[in-house]
Design a protein around this motif. Structure first.
Motif, PDB file in Angstrom:
ATOM      1  N   LYS A  65      -0.545 -15.499  12.691  1.00 53.51           N
ATOM      2  CA  LYS A  65      -1.898 -15.032  13.003  1.00 53.51           C
ATOM      3  C   LYS A  65      -2.129 -13.627  12.463  1.00 53.51           C
ATOM      4  CE  LYS A  65      -2.698 -17.826  17.161  1.00 53.51           C
ATOM      5  NZ  LYS A  65      -2.943 -17.799  18.628  1.00 53.51           N
ATOM      6  N   ARG A  66      -1.115 -12.760  12.607  1.00 53.74           N
ATOM      7  CA  ARG A  66      -1.241 -11.402  12.083  1.00 53.74           C
ATOM      8  C   ARG A  66      -1.351 -11.424  10.559  1.00 53.74           C
ATOM      9  NH1 ARG A  66       3.122 -10.318  15.518  1.00 53.74           N
ATOM     10  NH2 ARG A  66       4.460 -10.076  13.688  1.00 53.74           N
ATOM     11  N   LEU A  67      -0.585 -12.303   9.935  1.00 56.81           N
ATOM     12  CA  LEU A  67      -0.618 -12.431   8.479  1.00 56.81           C
ATOM     13  C   LEU A  67      -2.015 -12.792   8.002  1.00 56.81           C
ATOM     14  CD1 LEU A  67       0.690 -12.891   5.619  1.00 56.81           C
ATOM     15  CD2 LEU A  67       1.088 -15.252   6.368  1.00 56.81           C
ATOM     16  N   VAL A  68      -2.607 -13.826   8.580  1.00 59.41           N
ATOM     17  CA  VAL A  68      -3.937 -14.271   8.176  1.00 59.41           C
ATOM     18  C   VAL A  68      -4.969 -13.178   8.448  1.00 59.41           C
ATOM     19  CG1 VAL A  68      -5.752 -15.984   8.561  1.00 59.41           C
ATOM     20  CG2 VAL A  68      -3.364 -16.705   8.519  1.00 59.41           C
ATOM     21  N   LEU A  69      -4.826 -12.498   9.594  1.00 60.34           N
ATOM     22  CA  LEU A  69      -5.755 -11.411   9.930  1.00 60.34           C
ATOM     23  C   LEU A  69      -5.683 -10.297   8.886  1.00 60.34           C
ATOM     24  CD1 LEU A  69      -7.780 -10.135  11.886  1.00 60.34           C
ATOM     25  CD2 LEU A  69      -5.829  -9.160  13.128  1.00 60.34           C
ATOM     26  N   LYS A  70      -4.487  -9.952   8.459  1.00 61.69           N
ATOM     27  CA  LYS A  70      -4.329  -8.893   7.460  1.00 61.69           C
ATOM     28  C   LYS A  70      -4.884  -9.317   6.107  1.00 61.69           C
ATOM     29  CE  LYS A  70      -0.321  -6.680   9.638  1.00 61.69           C
ATOM     30  NZ  LYS A  70       1.119  -6.370   9.519  1.00 61.69           N
ATOM     31  N   LEU A  71      -4.654 -10.565   5.748  1.00 62.75           N
ATOM     32  CA  LEU A  71      -5.225 -11.063   4.492  1.00 62.75           C
ATOM     33  C   LEU A  71      -6.751 -11.036   4.556  1.00 62.75           C
ATOM     34  CD1 LEU A  71      -2.911 -14.155   3.796  1.00 62.75           C
ATOM     35  CD2 LEU A  71      -2.896 -11.967   2.582  1.00 62.75           C
ATOM     36  N   ASP A  72      -7.298 -11.415   5.710  1.00 68.47           N
ATOM     37  CA  ASP A  72      -8.761 -11.472   5.873  1.00 68.47           C
ATOM     38  C   ASP A  72      -9.404 -10.094   5.919  1.00 68.47           C
ATOM     39  OD1 ASP A  72      -8.744 -14.214   5.879  1.00 68.47           O
ATOM     40  OD2 ASP A  72      -8.915 -14.426   8.046  1.00 68.47           O
ATOM     41  N   THR A  73      -8.671  -9.103   6.381  1.00 67.21           N
ATOM     42  CA  THR A  73      -9.266  -7.770   6.530  1.00 67.21           C
ATOM     43  C   THR A  73      -8.900  -6.810   5.397  1.00 67.21           C
ATOM     44  OG1 THR A  73      -7.404  -7.123   7.948  1.00 67.21           O
ATOM     45  CG2 THR A  73      -9.411  -7.917   9.038  1.00 67.21           C
ATOM     46  N   LEU A  74      -7.936  -7.192   4.557  1.00 71.82           N
ATOM     47  CA  LEU A  74      -7.530  -6.323   3.451  1.00 71.82           C
ATOM     48  C   LEU A  74      -7.692  -7.001   2.095  1.00 71.82           C
ATOM     49  CD1 LEU A  74      -4.367  -4.704   5.090  1.00 71.82           C
ATOM     50  CD2 LEU A  74      -6.522  -3.561   4.555  1.00 71.82           C
ATOM     51  N   TYR A  78     -11.094  -6.988  -0.510  1.00 74.13           N
ATOM     52  CA  TYR A  78     -10.888  -6.394  -1.837  1.00 74.13           C
ATOM     53  C   TYR A  78     -11.273  -7.386  -2.933  1.00 74.13           C
ATOM     54  CZ  TYR A  78      -8.832  -5.088  -6.192  1.00 74.13           C
ATOM     55  OH  TYR A  78      -8.677  -4.831  -7.529  1.00 74.13           O
ATOM     56  N   ALA A  79     -10.892  -8.654  -2.758  1.00 75.43           N
ATOM     57  CA  ALA A  79     -11.246  -9.678  -3.746  1.00 75.43           C
ATOM     58  C   ALA A  79     -12.765  -9.771  -3.889  1.00 75.43           C
ATOM     59  CB  ALA A  79     -10.656 -11.025  -3.336  1.00 75.43           C
ATOM     60  N   CYS A  80     -13.475  -9.730  -2.754  1.00 72.53           N
ATOM     61  CA  CYS A  80     -14.942  -9.797  -2.788  1.00 72.53           C
ATOM     62  C   CYS A  80     -15.523  -8.553  -3.464  1.00 72.53           C
ATOM     63  CB  CYS A  80     -15.490  -9.923  -1.361  1.00 72.53           C
ATOM     64  SG  CYS A  80     -15.098 -11.505  -0.570  1.00 72.53           S
ATOM     65  N   LEU A  81     -14.946  -7.387  -3.174  1.00 77.10           N
ATOM     66  CA  LEU A  81     -15.409  -6.153  -3.818  1.00 77.10           C
ATOM     67  C   LEU A  81     -15.191  -6.229  -5.325  1.00 77.10           C
ATOM     68  CD1 LEU A  81     -16.351  -3.168  -3.755  1.00 77.10           C
ATOM     69  CD2 LEU A  81     -13.946  -2.537  -3.390  1.00 77.10           C
ATOM     70  N   SER A  82     -14.048  -6.749  -5.732  1.00 77.19           N
ATOM     71  CA  SER A  82     -13.719  -6.840  -7.155  1.00 77.19           C
ATOM     72  C   SER A  82     -14.682  -7.750  -7.895  1.00 77.19           C
ATOM     73  CB  SER A  82     -12.282  -7.340  -7.326  1.00 77.19           C
ATOM     74  OG  SER A  82     -11.927  -7.417  -8.693  1.00 77.19           O
ATOM     75  N   VAL A 248     -13.455   2.000 -11.377  1.00 79.66           N
ATOM     76  CA  VAL A 248     -12.167   2.711 -11.365  1.00 79.66           C
ATOM     77  C   VAL A 248     -11.665   2.873  -9.930  1.00 79.66           C
ATOM     78  CG1 VAL A 248     -11.061   4.932 -11.811  1.00 79.66           C
ATOM     79  CG2 VAL A 248     -12.506   3.881 -13.569  1.00 79.66           C
ATOM     80  N   VAL A 249     -12.565   3.198  -9.012  1.00 78.70           N
ATOM     81  CA  VAL A 249     -12.174   3.336  -7.601  1.00 78.70           C
ATOM     82  C   VAL A 249     -11.670   2.005  -7.053  1.00 78.70           C
ATOM     83  CG1 VAL A 249     -13.028   3.773  -5.264  1.00 78.70           C
ATOM     84  CG2 VAL A 249     -13.703   5.284  -7.144  1.00 78.70           C
ATOM     85  N   ALA A 250     -12.410   0.910  -7.328  1.00 72.19           N
ATOM     86  CA  ALA A 250     -11.998  -0.417  -6.853  1.00 72.19           C
ATOM     87  C   ALA A 250     -10.648  -0.808  -7.442  1.00 72.19           C
ATOM     88  CB  ALA A 250     -13.057  -1.454  -7.219  1.00 72.19           C
ATOM     89  N   ALA A 251     -10.445  -0.539  -8.733  1.00 70.29           N
ATOM     90  CA  ALA A 251      -9.176  -0.869  -9.377  1.00 70.29           C
ATOM     91  C   ALA A 251      -8.021  -0.105  -8.746  1.00 70.29           C
ATOM     92  CB  ALA A 251      -9.257  -0.557 -10.874  1.00 70.29           C
ATOM     93  N   SER A 252      -8.243   1.170  -8.420  1.00 60.99           N
ATOM     94  CA  SER A 252      -7.188   1.992  -7.817  1.00 60.99           C
ATOM     95  C   SER A 252      -6.769   1.427  -6.461  1.00 60.99           C
ATOM     96  CB  SER A 252      -7.682   3.437  -7.654  1.00 60.99           C
ATOM     97  OG  SER A 252      -8.033   3.989  -8.914  1.00 60.99           O
ATOM     98  N   PHE A 256      -2.706  -1.176  -4.366  1.00 64.58           N
ATOM     99  CA  PHE A 256      -2.088  -1.150  -3.042  1.00 64.58           C
ATOM    100  C   PHE A 256      -2.385  -2.399  -2.213  1.00 64.58           C
ATOM    101  CE2 PHE A 256      -3.003   3.193  -4.407  1.00 64.58           C
ATOM    102  CZ  PHE A 256      -1.740   3.773  -4.314  1.00 64.58           C
ATOM    103  N   ILE A 257      -3.514  -3.063  -2.493  1.00 69.07           N
ATOM    104  CA  ILE A 257      -3.975  -4.154  -1.628  1.00 69.07           C
ATOM    105  C   ILE A 257      -3.538  -5.532  -2.121  1.00 69.07           C
ATOM    106  CG2 ILE A 257      -6.019  -5.309  -0.694  1.00 69.07           C
ATOM    107  CD1 ILE A 257      -5.383  -2.602   0.568  1.00 69.07           C
ATOM    108  N   ILE A 258      -3.541  -5.757  -3.432  1.00 72.24           N
ATOM    109  CA  ILE A 258      -3.168  -7.086  -3.947  1.00 72.24           C
ATOM    110  C   ILE A 258      -1.722  -7.384  -3.561  1.00 72.24           C
ATOM    111  CG2 ILE A 258      -2.818  -8.475  -6.025  1.00 72.24           C
ATOM    112  CD1 ILE A 258      -5.099  -6.951  -7.323  1.00 72.24           C
TER     113      ILE A 258
END
Length: 525
Positions: A65-74, A78-82, A248-252, A256-258
């Protein structure tokens, strides 16, 4: 690393402490080719052979559950922002063109606007497959942000030049780098989320792309109006500068997030147990993810070639690409709105309304995509929803092919076509399900299908959707109807062939079991 037999023995004994079962799970997590380990991982992850009140099982389920929560919140945000940033950078030249670039560079009366798109599209289509193959060789957390960083810098370069030929070259390079964004992120989503979670997340990711389309021009207009003439620079050049900084900000952040792949992840936000569960829960569904050892170049290319020309890809392509091509139906909704007139000949909708109404229509796409994604995950259905969505598309294209006299029925046909964008997430989730045993095959199918679909989208409008025929196209809606029918037939055909293949595999296993039993009996006698 523990051997498969040792791992199996360890998993069967009663753990004396929480760490003991964590060690067992870790030893099982990296046995991707061992059937016994796979069965053990199922029992650990699903808790099917262990009492539900067992403290170790509860600990592992909490970790999941923690794993899925972290993927969903991080990772997912980020994928959507990209993809949103990618959408902005893909189309920013259009806003710049009308915001002064046309006049400053003397582009009026030229085909420069079309060439900006053509050079980008050519590079994008060519480099999709190379980008997904590179994903098999290099860490996604390094590869993808580096490519995004590169296209961000190139976007900034668009503001520095006044030579249109240099701009064409830059657009080509931007297309080359952006080719990695959608297919590679989709491959990662397919690698991290289980079939029970995937369609909803893929729908959210898809929705981010539509949201990017909805707000691109509004945001670009605000940038232009706010910064026009600042520091002696034209507003249209500021568009590229601000977009470059955003990229550039999103790429930076991406460095750390991918999280790479479940078997190779070094993500700082996942602890050892969560990393282990990330891998074993995929095994519980029979899904393989990329191993920690890069695939050698020659075998990788040979496997890619076999996949690209296999019957499996051929049918999956016919499920996906014709639907994509039929989606051109609603691409010209604004031209339909612009053509509507009152009895006195005045415009029914103002220019502002002609721009804003399609934005609201894409809101329908976002809403229905998420609803379909939730239902698909909950009911564990992919192809039936894909067929339902295609049938809605069929109703739309048939009505527009007939082109009835009433404005209301045509408006209805256009609006329901916006509900069919959800098929992107349905079909990609289905590809993830049916190609679950081979991560390379999964990546190549996604990339190759997208390549051919884009190639069609780049060439078909010339013949099917010529501007002079808008909004009543002679062939466009009719051919879109045929494309939709092809997609439906391909889905049913592929589903039937999958059933036959599974039936054959089952019969072969039963035959092998009988033969093994008979041989054992003979030895006993």
């Amino acid at each position: 690393m523990a051997s498969p037999n040792r791992a199996s023995q360890e998993s069967n004994k009663q753990a004396t402490s929480p760490q003991d079962q964590v060690d067992v799970l870790a030893s099982l997590a990296f046995q991707p080719n061992d059937a016994e380990a796979l069965n053990e991982s199922k029992s650990v992850t699903e808790g099917s052979e262990i009492k539900q009140d067992d403290a170790e099982v509860k600990k592992i389920l909490k970790a999941e559950k923690r794993l899925v929560l972290k993927l969903d919140t991080l990772f997912l945000p980020y994928a959507c922002l990209s993809i949103l940033i990618k959408k902005i950078d893909q189309t920013n030249y259009k806003a710049a063109y009308t915001a002064g670039m046309r006049e400053d560079l003397n582009l009026a009366g030229t085909n420069a606007l079309n060439y900006f798109d053509i050079y980008y599209t050519i590079a994008y289509a060519i480099f999709i497959i190379p980008s997904v193959l590179l994903l098999m060789r290099f860490r996604p957390s390094i590869l993808l942000p580096t490519l995004e960083l590169t296209w961000g810098v190139l976007t900034g370069c668009m503001a520095l030049t006044s030579n249109v030929k240099v701009m064409f070259a830059i657009r080509f390079l931007i297309g080359m780098c952006e080719a990695s964004c959608w297919p590679c992120t989709t491959v990662l989503l397919l690698s991290w989320y289980t079939p029970k979670e995937l369609a909803k997340r893929q729908s959210i990711y898809l929705s981010a792309s539509y949201i990017g389309s909805m707000f691109t021009f509004a945001m670009q207009s605000a940038i232009y109006q706010t910064l026009e003439g600042k520091s002696g620079m034209a507003g249209w050049r500021w568009l590229f500068v601000i977009n470059a900084i955003m990229t550039v900000v999103a790429a930076s952040i991406g460095y750390f997030i991918i999280p790479d792949y479940p078997s190779t992840t070094k993500a700082f936000y996942l602890n050892p147990l969560e990393r282990s569960v990330a891998y074993t829960r995929q095994l519980a569904f029979g899904k393989r993810t990329q191993s920690s050892t890069p695939v050698p170049v020659k075998p990788l290319l040979m496997k890619a070639a076999r996949t690209m020309f296999s019957w499996k890809f051929g049918l999956l392509f016919l499920c996906y690409a014709p639907w994509v091509w039929a989606q051109q139906t609603n691409a010209y909704f604004n031209l339909f709105l612009d053509s509507l007139r009152r009895a006195d000949g005045s415009r029914l909708y103002s220019k502002k309304q002609v721009t804003n109404i399609p934005i609201g229509a894409y809101g329908i796409t976002v809403f229905t995509a998420i609803v379909y994604g939730i239902l698909s995950d909950r009911l564990q259905l992919r192809w039936p929803f894909a067929v339902i969505i295609n049938l809605v598309q069929l109703v739309s294209t048939i009505i527009l092919s007939i082109w009835p006299a009433g404005m209301g029925i045509k408006m209805f046909a256009f609006l329901i076509s916006f509900t069919t964008g959800a098929n992107e997430s349905m079909l990609m989730s289905w590809i993830g399900d049916v190609c679950k045993e081979d991560p390379t095959e999964r990546a190549v199918v996604v990339g190759w299908a997208l390549t051919l679909a884009i190639a069609g989208n780049a060439s078909l409008p010339i013949a099917l959707w010529p501007a002079k025929q808008a909004p009543k196209y002679k062939y466009g809606y009719k051919v879109a109807t045929a494309f939709t029918c092809v997609s439906i037939i391909a889905i049913f055909t592929y589903r039937w062939l999958l059933g036959q293949e599974k039936k054959k595999e089952k019969e072969e296993k039963e035959t092998t079991a009988v033969e093994s039993y008979a041989a054992a009996q003979e030895k006993t006698l």
